[in-house]
Design a protein around this motif. Structure first.
Motif, mmCIF file in Angstrom:
data_model
loop_
_atom_site.group_PDB
_atom_site.id
_atom_site.type_symbol
_atom_site.label_atom_id
_atom_site.label_comp_id
_atom_site.label_asym_id
_atom_site.label_seq_id
_atom_site.Cartn_x
_atom_site.Cartn_y
_atom_site.Cartn_z
ATOM 1 N N ARG A 1 9.086 -11.351 -10.014
ATOM 2 C CA ARG A 1 8.682 -10.070 -10.593
ATOM 3 C C ARG A 1 7.836 -9.261 -9.612
ATOM 4 N NH1 ARG A 1 7.488 -13.327 -15.145
ATOM 5 N NH2 ARG A 1 5.266 -12.816 -15.017
ATOM 6 N N VAL A 2 6.935 -9.940 -8.936
ATOM 7 C CA VAL A 2 6.106 -9.268 -7.941
ATOM 8 C C VAL A 2 6.965 -8.786 -6.773
ATOM 9 C CG1 VAL A 2 4.215 -9.554 -6.299
ATOM 10 C CG2 VAL A 2 4.062 -10.586 -8.565
ATOM 11 N N TYR A 3 7.871 -9.638 -6.334
ATOM 12 C CA TYR A 3 8.773 -9.304 -5.225
ATOM 13 C C TYR A 3 9.560 -8.024 -5.530
ATOM 14 C CZ TYR A 3 13.188 -9.750 -2.598
ATOM 15 O OH TYR A 3 14.310 -9.514 -1.835
ATOM 16 N N TYR A 4 10.158 -7.970 -6.721
ATOM 17 C CA TYR A 4 10.968 -6.797 -7.066
ATOM 18 C C TYR A 4 10.109 -5.562 -7.305
ATOM 19 C CZ TYR A 4 15.162 -9.658 -7.296
ATOM 20 O OH TYR A 4 16.211 -10.477 -6.965
ATOM 21 N N ALA A 5 8.903 -5.750 -7.806
ATOM 22 C CA ALA A 5 8.006 -4.609 -8.008
ATOM 23 C C ALA A 5 7.638 -3.962 -6.679
ATOM 24 C CB ALA A 5 6.743 -5.060 -8.742
ATOM 25 N N ILE A 6 7.289 -4.790 -5.700
ATOM 26 C CA ILE A 6 6.919 -4.252 -4.386
ATOM 27 C C ILE A 6 8.138 -3.649 -3.698
ATOM 28 C CG2 ILE A 6 5.980 -4.827 -2.117
ATOM 29 C CD1 ILE A 6 4.451 -7.107 -3.461
ATOM 30 N N LYS A 7 9.270 -4.317 -3.841
ATOM 31 C CA LYS A 7 10.492 -3.813 -3.213
ATOM 32 C C LYS A 7 10.868 -2.439 -3.776
ATOM 33 C CE LYS A 7 14.684 -5.945 -1.457
ATOM 34 N NZ LYS A 7 15.575 -7.114 -1.566
ATOM 35 N N LYS A 8 10.656 -2.268 -5.061
ATOM 36 C CA LYS A 8 10.938 -0.976 -5.681
ATOM 37 C C LYS A 8 10.041 0.098 -5.102
ATOM 38 C CE LYS A 8 11.300 1.256 -10.218
ATOM 39 N NZ LYS A 8 11.168 1.057 -11.685
ATOM 40 N N LEU A 9 8.763 -0.230 -4.892
ATOM 41 C CA LEU A 9 7.830 0.721 -4.295
ATOM 42 C C LEU A 9 8.256 1.081 -2.873
ATOM 43 C CD1 LEU A 9 4.463 -0.854 -5.479
ATOM 44 C CD2 LEU A 9 5.379 1.360 -6.182
ATOM 45 N N LEU A 10 8.658 0.095 -2.102
ATOM 46 C CA LEU A 10 9.088 0.352 -0.734
ATOM 47 C C LEU A 10 10.349 1.200 -0.712
ATOM 48 C CD1 LEU A 10 8.503 -3.212 0.766
ATOM 49 C CD2 LEU A 10 7.039 -1.204 1.013
ATOM 50 N N GLY A 11 11.272 0.920 -1.614
ATOM 51 C CA GLY A 11 12.514 1.678 -1.683
ATOM 52 C C GLY A 11 12.308 3.117 -2.093
ATOM 53 N N SER A 12 11.263 3.383 -2.873
ATOM 54 C CA SER A 12 10.984 4.750 -3.319
ATOM 55 C C SER A 12 10.066 5.488 -2.357
ATOM 56 C CB SER A 12 10.338 4.718 -4.708
ATOM 57 O OG SER A 12 9.077 4.078 -4.656
ATOM 58 N N ALA A 13 9.767 4.835 -1.207
ATOM 59 C CA ALA A 13 8.917 5.435 -0.173
ATOM 60 C C ALA A 13 7.498 5.700 -0.663
ATOM 61 C CB ALA A 13 9.545 6.725 0.362
ATOM 62 N N ALA A 14 7.007 4.849 -1.565
ATOM 63 C CA ALA A 14 5.617 4.960 -2.011
ATOM 64 C C ALA A 14 4.659 4.666 -0.861
ATOM 65 C CB ALA A 14 5.358 3.994 -3.170
ATOM 66 N N TYR A 15 5.116 3.884 0.103
ATOM 67 C CA TYR A 15 4.350 3.589 1.304
ATOM 68 C C TYR A 15 5.118 4.091 2.520
ATOM 69 C CZ TYR A 15 1.212 0.493 -1.298
ATOM 70 O OH TYR A 15 0.285 -0.006 -2.182
ATOM 71 N N ALA A 16 4.395 4.683 3.460
ATOM 72 C CA ALA A 16 5.027 5.191 4.670
ATOM 73 C C ALA A 16 5.167 4.079 5.697
ATOM 74 C CB ALA A 16 4.177 6.316 5.259
ATOM 75 N N PRO A 17 6.127 4.181 6.614
ATOM 76 C CA PRO A 17 6.242 3.191 7.689
ATOM 77 C C PRO A 17 4.926 3.066 8.451
ATOM 78 C CG PRO A 17 8.177 4.608 7.645
ATOM 79 C CD PRO A 17 7.196 5.199 6.679
ATOM 80 N N GLY A 18 4.489 1.841 8.650
ATOM 81 C CA GLY A 18 3.238 1.615 9.359
ATOM 82 C C GLY A 18 2.016 1.538 8.464
ATOM 83 N N GLU A 19 2.176 1.893 7.190
ATOM 84 C CA GLU A 19 1.039 1.860 6.269
ATOM 85 C C GLU A 19 0.771 0.427 5.809
ATOM 86 O OE1 GLU A 19 -0.439 3.923 2.049
ATOM 87 O OE2 GLU A 19 1.451 4.519 3.002
ATOM 88 N N TYR A 20 -0.514 0.074 5.748
ATOM 89 C CA TYR A 20 -0.888 -1.268 5.325
ATOM 90 C C TYR A 20 -0.920 -1.380 3.807
ATOM 91 C CZ TYR A 20 -2.107 -2.819 10.012
ATOM 92 O OH TYR A 20 -2.027 -3.198 11.326
ATOM 93 N N ILE A 21 -0.486 -2.523 3.298
ATOM 94 C CA ILE A 21 -0.578 -2.827 1.873
ATOM 95 C C ILE A 21 -1.757 -3.776 1.689
ATOM 96 C CG2 ILE A 21 0.559 -3.857 -0.111
ATOM 97 C CD1 ILE A 21 3.218 -3.103 1.058
ATOM 98 N N ARG A 22 -2.768 -3.312 0.989
ATOM 99 C CA ARG A 22 -3.968 -4.112 0.807
ATOM 100 C C ARG A 22 -3.751 -5.121 -0.315
ATOM 101 N NH1 ARG A 22 -5.752 -3.408 5.686
ATOM 102 N NH2 ARG A 22 -5.970 -1.190 6.224
ATOM 103 N N GLU A 23 -3.917 -6.371 0.028
ATOM 104 C CA GLU A 23 -3.609 -7.458 -0.894
ATOM 105 C C GLU A 23 -4.406 -7.372 -2.190
ATOM 106 O OE1 GLU A 23 -4.565 -12.052 -0.573
ATOM 107 O OE2 GLU A 23 -2.916 -11.519 0.768
#
Length: 231
Positions: A20-42
């Protein structure tokens, strides 16, 4: 970045917390919620998703292995950018695999699947005729993704299908659509309808040839635009 996202928004058919966590983050990445090079704070991501750090770290590991994220020593995890070389490799692999699977699908695709493909092609034609917007891009991406998935599923080759799924993520599909001008979108729609006709006629060679042309055109368009942006 406040995401406002909880696990309830993720596909509930995936029962394992890590999935569930994997797909949630993948969805965010696919929707460009984070830019290339941007850090994801744990710590922040764990709070936003309402999970512990254990499934989060496993999801990071999987996404890093798939090329979505990269670990930077002493800094954490950041979104991996896509280079021209990355895209070239993906399109080269698609040209080798997807036409073959399309030809295989022609022998076994059902009438129901053919009807679904034609409906999706009509959706893409409707999107093409309207003024471009984020919402319409998402609609195109969803229809295009389902269109290709139906064909690949009909091929009956689960292993090669899985290989393509890992390469053809939403981000690539959006990049392709956003690289098209009006004429290229029109040609893409025509190719989708021609694919439906070829599959309906059970013509493996025709279907494979159209798919190859479809991928090569997308490859040329995306790489040309990316090269212009770099220059």
């Amino acid at each position: 970045m406040q995401l406002g996202l909880t696990l309830r928004t993720v596909d509930s058919s995936s029962r394992e917390p890590t999935d569930r966590v994997y797909y949630a983050i993948k969805k965010l990445l696919g929707s460009a919620a984070y830019a290339p090079g941007e850090y994801i704070r744990e710590a922040q991501m764990a709070r936003e998703l309402g999970v512990s750090r254990t499934p989060l770290r496993e999801a990071f590991r999987r996404l890093s292995a798939e090329g979505w994220l990269e670990r930077i020593p002493n800094h954490g995890v950041r979104v991996k950018g896509w280079s021209v070389h990355d895209l070239e490799e993906i399109y080269d692999a698609r040209v080798l695999i997807e036409p073959y699977l399309t030809g295989e699908a022609a022998a076994s695709i059902s009438a129901e699947q053919i009807n679904a493909l034609r409906t999706l092609a009509c959706v893409m034609r409707t999107v093409m005729m309207e003024e471009s917007s984020i919402q319409l891009t998402d609609k195109w991406v969803a229809a295009n993704e389902e269109f290709h998935q139906i064909i690949l599923s009909a091929s009956g080759n689960a292993r090669l299908h899985e290989v393509l799924i890992k390469m053809k993520e939403i981000l690539l599909v959006k990049r392709t659509f956003n690289s098209y001008d009006d004429e290229e979108r029109k040609i893409s729609v025509q190719q989708h309808f021609e694919l439906v006709d070829a599959l309906e006629m059970r013509d493996s060679d025709w279907a494979a040839a159209v798919m190859k042309s479809h991928i090569l055109r997308a490859r040329r368009t995306v790489l040309t635009k990316l090269a212009q942006q770099i220059c």
